[in-house]
Design a protein around this motif. Structure first.
Motif, mmCIF file in Angstrom:
data_model
loop_
_atom_site.group_PDB
_atom_site.id
_atom_site.type_symbol
_atom_site.label_atom_id
_atom_site.label_comp_id
_atom_site.label_asym_id
_atom_site.label_seq_id
_atom_site.Cartn_x
_atom_site.Cartn_y
_atom_site.Cartn_z
ATOM 1 N N GLY A 28 16.980 -4.041 30.306
ATOM 2 C CA GLY A 28 16.814 -4.235 31.777
ATOM 3 C C GLY A 28 18.015 -4.484 32.362
ATOM 4 N N THR A 29 18.217 -5.688 33.080
ATOM 5 C CA THR A 29 19.459 -6.156 33.883
ATOM 6 C C THR A 29 20.327 -7.250 32.945
ATOM 7 N N THR A 30 19.496 -7.618 31.584
ATOM 8 C CA THR A 30 20.166 -8.502 30.800
ATOM 9 C C THR A 30 21.054 -7.833 29.622
ATOM 10 N N ILE A 31 22.195 -8.163 29.694
ATOM 11 C CA ILE A 31 23.069 -7.637 28.621
ATOM 12 C C ILE A 31 23.150 -8.889 27.432
ATOM 13 N N ARG A 32 22.732 -8.476 26.090
ATOM 14 C CA ARG A 32 22.708 -9.264 24.929
ATOM 15 C C ARG A 32 24.016 -8.927 24.219
ATOM 16 N N LEU A 33 24.610 -9.990 23.605
ATOM 17 C CA LEU A 33 25.934 -9.955 22.935
ATOM 18 C C LEU A 33 25.721 -10.989 21.706
ATOM 19 N N PHE A 49 21.643 1.120 36.778
ATOM 20 C CA PHE A 49 22.589 1.608 35.816
ATOM 21 C C PHE A 49 22.101 1.659 34.402
ATOM 22 N N ASN A 50 22.946 2.397 33.847
ATOM 23 C CA ASN A 50 22.459 2.502 32.224
ATOM 24 C C ASN A 50 23.386 1.860 31.385
ATOM 25 N N GLU A 51 22.969 1.931 29.996
ATOM 26 C CA GLU A 51 23.670 1.406 29.089
ATOM 27 C C GLU A 51 25.232 1.861 28.930
ATOM 28 N N THR A 52 25.300 3.185 29.379
ATOM 29 C CA THR A 52 26.567 3.758 29.146
ATOM 30 C C THR A 52 27.555 3.130 30.103
ATOM 31 N N GLN A 61 34.410 -7.337 21.906
ATOM 32 C CA GLN A 61 34.649 -6.278 21.165
ATOM 33 C C GLN A 61 33.961 -6.445 19.597
ATOM 34 N N MET A 62 33.495 -7.637 19.251
ATOM 35 C CA MET A 62 33.081 -8.013 17.967
ATOM 36 C C MET A 62 31.833 -7.015 17.787
ATOM 37 N N ASN A 63 30.830 -7.066 18.720
ATOM 38 C CA ASN A 63 29.649 -6.184 18.622
ATOM 39 C C ASN A 63 29.368 -5.740 19.942
ATOM 40 N N ASP A 64 28.654 -4.372 19.811
ATOM 41 C CA ASP A 64 28.463 -3.729 21.175
ATOM 42 C C ASP A 64 27.296 -4.469 21.748
ATOM 43 N N PRO A 65 27.530 -4.700 23.253
ATOM 44 C CA PRO A 65 26.296 -5.427 24.054
ATOM 45 C C PRO A 65 25.220 -4.427 24.185
ATOM 46 N N VAL A 66 24.173 -4.929 24.217
ATOM 47 C CA VAL A 66 22.913 -4.163 24.156
ATOM 48 C C VAL A 66 22.042 -4.520 25.674
ATOM 49 N N LEU A 67 21.833 -3.490 26.428
ATOM 50 C CA LEU A 67 21.382 -3.637 27.620
ATOM 51 C C LEU A 67 19.971 -3.904 27.467
ATOM 52 N N LYS A 105 31.327 -3.804 39.703
ATOM 53 C CA LYS A 105 31.350 -2.559 39.333
ATOM 54 C C LYS A 105 30.273 -1.844 39.243
ATOM 55 N N LEU A 106 29.008 -2.627 38.786
ATOM 56 C CA LEU A 106 27.786 -1.858 38.684
ATOM 57 C C LEU A 106 26.948 -1.746 39.822
ATOM 58 N N HIS A 107 27.211 -2.485 40.837
ATOM 59 C CA HIS A 107 26.592 -2.844 42.070
ATOM 60 C C HIS A 107 25.235 -3.313 41.925
ATOM 61 N N ASN A 108 25.035 -4.272 41.023
ATOM 62 C CA ASN A 108 23.727 -4.906 40.840
ATOM 63 C C ASN A 108 24.046 -6.528 40.377
ATOM 64 N N HIS A 109 23.518 -7.276 41.547
ATOM 65 C CA HIS A 109 23.644 -8.731 41.270
ATOM 66 C C HIS A 109 22.742 -9.482 40.417
#
Length: 129
Positions: free
Chosen positions: A50-55, A13-16, A42-48, A80-84
């Motif tokens: 790899g498979t780690t979401i950084r907030l 999956f991608n960041e979008t 919603q304070m800051n946009d999460p950044v992707l 939803k993103l089909h990635n565990h």
């Protein structure tokens, strides 16, 4: 029944895609009255990465609140993103961005930084600082 973790989906999956699902979940929280967690999301946009979401959150208290509710978010995103393999990392950034002006000179400099025409007015009317 215990599932073998190798059998869990790991679709790309991608960041979008991630941000779309992230925002849908934040809206769902808001609609159900969980406004604090929704606000943190919603304070800051999460950044992707790899498979780690950084907030990034502003303080340790907001991180603790977010961490207490992130398991439901993680389950939602993984489904939803089909990635565990998805994980969420929260970084605290307590840098203060504003300095308060206290003396008349500091107040004037602050006003001048907002509107440089203040200096012109000061000169025109021969005002002291």
């Amino acid at each position: 029944m215990v599932r073998n973790t190798d059998d869990l989906p790991r679709e790309a999956f991608n960041e979008t895609d991630m941000r779309l699902q992230w925002n849908k979940f934040a809206q769902r929280l808001s609609d159900s009255g969980q406004k604090i967690l929704s606000t943190y999301m919603q304070m800051n946009d999460p950044v992707l990465d790899g498979t780690t979401i950084r907030l990034e959150l502003p303080n340790e208290g907001s991180k603790v609140d977010f961490d207490s509710g992130k398991h439901e978010l993680l389950g939602y995103l993984r489904g939803k993103l089909h990635n565990h393999d998805i994980t969420i990392e929260v970084h605290v950034n307590e840098v203060t961005s504003s300095k308060h002006a206290f003396t008349p000179l500091e107040k004037f400099e602050k006003l001048k930084s907002i509107n440089p025409a203040v200096e012109t007015l000061r000169k025109m009317f021969d005002l002291d600082i």
